[in-house]
Every structure is written in C-alpha cells, then in structure tokens.
Design an enzyme around this catalytic site. Structure first.
Site, short mmCIF file in Angstrom:
data_model
loop_
_atom_site.label_atom_id
_atom_site.label_comp_id
_atom_site.label_asym_id
_atom_site.label_seq_id
_atom_site.Cartn_x
_atom_site.Cartn_y
_atom_site.Cartn_z
N CYS A 198 0.83 -1.21 0.00
CA CYS A 198 0.00 0.00 0.00
C CYS A 198 0.87 1.26 0.00
CB CYS A 198 -0.91 -0.01 1.22
SG CYS A 198 -1.91 1.48 1.37
N CYS A 216 -0.46 4.09 2.23
CA CYS A 216 -0.19 3.93 3.66
C CYS A 216 1.28 4.19 3.97
CB CYS A 216 -0.53 2.51 4.13
SG CYS A 216 -1.99 1.79 3.38
N ASP A 217 2.17 3.68 3.13
CA ASP A 217 3.59 3.63 3.49
C ASP A 217 4.48 4.59 2.72
OD1 ASP A 217 2.89 1.59 5.21
OD2 ASP A 217 3.32 0.01 3.77
#
Ligand code: NAP
Length: 308
Positions: A136, A139-140
């Site tokens: 992701c 997200c990261d």
C-alpha cells in the site's frame, strides 16, 4: 450464553458496496447491522486520489469518501460490529452469522467483504513485509522519501501506486512480466510522463533480498532468460486481488477465482444471501460499481424480506 441479536439485514464489509447497502437498508427502515473487520472504507480507503466517482469534480481521498459514506449511512441508524466473520449457517430463512464477538441472525445477508492483495509468493516477500516490502503506497509512501523503489505489476493498481510513490521516492521502477500493461490509458500516460518512473518489461521478480530490510531484487527476463539484480530500498507489490471468500465455501457458489457468483439482482444461489462489490464474480472493481451493487443487493434483500 446470551441469545444472538436479530436484524433484518446483516452486511459483511464496510467498503463502498457494504456502506451503500447499509444506507439503502437502513433508509428503508430495515434493522441493519454492518460488520467490518478492519477500517471503514475497505480498500477504497487506501486510494490516494479517486477522480472517477461521480459528483466530485476534484479528486477525493478514498479515506474521506469512505467517511462520508459512513456518516450518511449512520444518519439512518445503521448498527455496527467491528469484528471478523468466521462463518454463516442457514436454518430455514434464518442466517446465523458467527463472528469473533458473537452471533447475529437475520433473514438477509449481504456479502461485501471485498478482496485482499495477491502475493507474489517469492522468497523474501513475507519475511521483509513491513521492512521495505509494502502492499500500500498510500499507507507507506512517506517512509520511502528519497529512496529507490520498485512497483510490481501492470494493472491500474500498480500504476496508481507508482504515480503516488513518485511524490516521495527518488526513483520508481515499474516491473512488469509482459511488454504491455492492462492499466487504463489515462494511468499509463500519467506514468510515462513522470520523469521519476522507469519501466522494466518482460521481467519477473525471483526473490526479495536484504539482511534486516529490503536491499535488492533478483530479476529474470522472461524472454531472454537473463538474470539481474536491482539495488533498492522499497518494493510495492500490486499484482491483483483475491476475493475474501474462504468462510463462504460450501454455502454459496464460488467461481474458480474464488469470487461469489451472483445474478443481476446480486442474489447468490442461496436465497436471502447476496453479494456486492469486489467479492462478486465479474466485478469491474470500481468504487461506483461497488456502490451500485450494494444498492441493488439492499433493494432485493428488502423485497425478499417483505415477501417472507
Ligand atoms: P489487475 O488489474 O488484476 O492487474 C494485476 C497485474 O499484476 C497484471 O498486470 C498482472 O500481469 C500482474 N500479475 C498478476 N500476478 C502476477 C505475478 N504472480 N507476478 C507478476 N505479475 C503479476 O489488478 P489491480 O491492478 O490490483 O487492479 C484490480 C482491479 O481494481 C482492476 O479491476 C482495476 O481496474 C481496479 N482498479 C481501478 C483503479 C482505478 O483507478 N479505477 C485503481 C486501482 C484498481 P498480467 O497483465 O500479465 O496478467
């Protein structure tokens, strides 16, 4: 043991399909329970920019769209359970949904549990997940500021990840096993125009390596057989989705890809059980179509209940 709570409609999954089904059910005055195992919005919440959901002339973050759908459904009195579904049993018209926190019963169940990211299945992928391997970019992404990264895959998911991570990384390689992509042209054009993104075609990842974190990929050209090594710090794997249907086997018809088979009313072969969104066979996996599936399922679930 306390008696299971009763509802008219139980919805499994809090992505766009489940949230829309919840909105339609609750607004039709059905006693509605929404069960979600993780975050509201489902995989949509991971999308950095959604620019093809009607009504939003500016791109909207998937998390924000999920929150709006959630608030809208809540206005009509949807109840919630944050837990995972373990199984569903049928007893006449009653369906008992067993979860990690107890049982719930309803005549109608809408399966909208979405899908999970497919794994590559190569050495190092599992061991280094969270230490340079990610599924992701939204997200990261910030962890990879000024780092060299690769995105694996040639679909919309891969190119969305690549164009997002290029805001942070110093260099992004898109590694695809063929010489053409299945991603839409608009996403391809965006990626081709990005000076930080380069493509490595006809290439498979054989291993992800690193002592404590990702240090390199071992690659193989599928046409020439040539093997190579790419030094980098991050790997985003975007090679497709697998429907979350393990707990449904034997209960409803599932296709060879693990997706629930429905008709155009979102009915499964089991009366009173519906499926909507990515979990459904032949889904085109768009937020707008998931929402449409959810509305359709809820409307036919109401009809089923009123006829019983
Ligand atoms: P996808 O469209 O199924 O693409 C998966 C990609 O991964 C393909 O390029 C495939 O290669 C490759 N692949 C599969 N298994 C692999 C393996 N073992 N090793 C290496 N490569 C592998 O999946 P997705 O990109 O995650 O998208 C899923 C769905 O969500 C699609 O329907 C997509 O349209 C939708 N989506 C839409 C948007 C949007 O902006 N509207 C954004 C994200 C996703 P081949 O091409 O060779 O099969």
């Amino acid at each position: 043991m306390s008696a299971a709570s009763r509802f008219d409609v139980i919805i499994v999954g809090g992505g766009p399909a489940g949230l829309t089904a919840a909105l339609y059910s609750a607004r039709a005055k059905m006693k509605t329970l929404l069960i979600e195992g993780s975050a509201i919005g489902g995989r949509m919440a991971e999308a950095w920019e959604i620019e093809n959901y009607p009504g939003f002339t500016e791109a909207i973050h998937g998390y924000d769209l999920g929150q709006k759908m959630f608030e809208q459904a809540n206005k009509f009195g949807v109840e919630h359970a944050q837990t995972s579904v373990i199984g569903i049993k049928i007893d006449g018209t009653d369906k008992t949904v067993t979860t990690g926190i107890g049982d719930y019963i309803a005549p109608a169940v809408i399966i909208a549990g979405g899908s999970e990211r497919r794994k590559l299945g190569v050495p190092g992928e599992k061991e280094l997940t969270g230490r340079g391997v990610s599924f992701c970019a939204t997200c990261d992404g910030p962890f990879f500021r000024d780092k060299v990264v690769a995105v694996i895959g040639g679909g919309n998911g891969a190119l969305n990840e690549a164009t997002h991570i290029s805001h942070f990384a110093s260099k992004v390689y898109v590694i695809h096993r063929r010489d053409s992509m299945r991603a839409t042209k608009v996403l391809q054009d965006k990626a081709f125009a990005d000076p930080k993104i380069s493509f490595i075609w006809d290439t498979e990842v054989k291993a992800v390596e690193g002592a404590d974190a990702v240090e390199r990929l071992k690659l193989k050209n599928v046409k020439t057989g040539a093997e190579s090594v790419l030094e980098l710090q991050g790997v985003f794997i975007a090679v497709g989705l697998v429907p979350n249907t393990d707990y449904l086997k034997g209960l409803v018809d599932i296709d060879p890809y693990g997706a629930v088979i429905t008709n155009d009313k979102m009915e499964t072969n089991s009366p009173g059980i519906y499926a909507a969104g990515d979990v459904r066979a032949n889904s085109v996996r768009q937020v707008v179509t998931a929402a449409g599936d959810g509305a359709t399922a809820a409307i036919y679930a109401q009809k089923y209940i009123s006829e019983k």
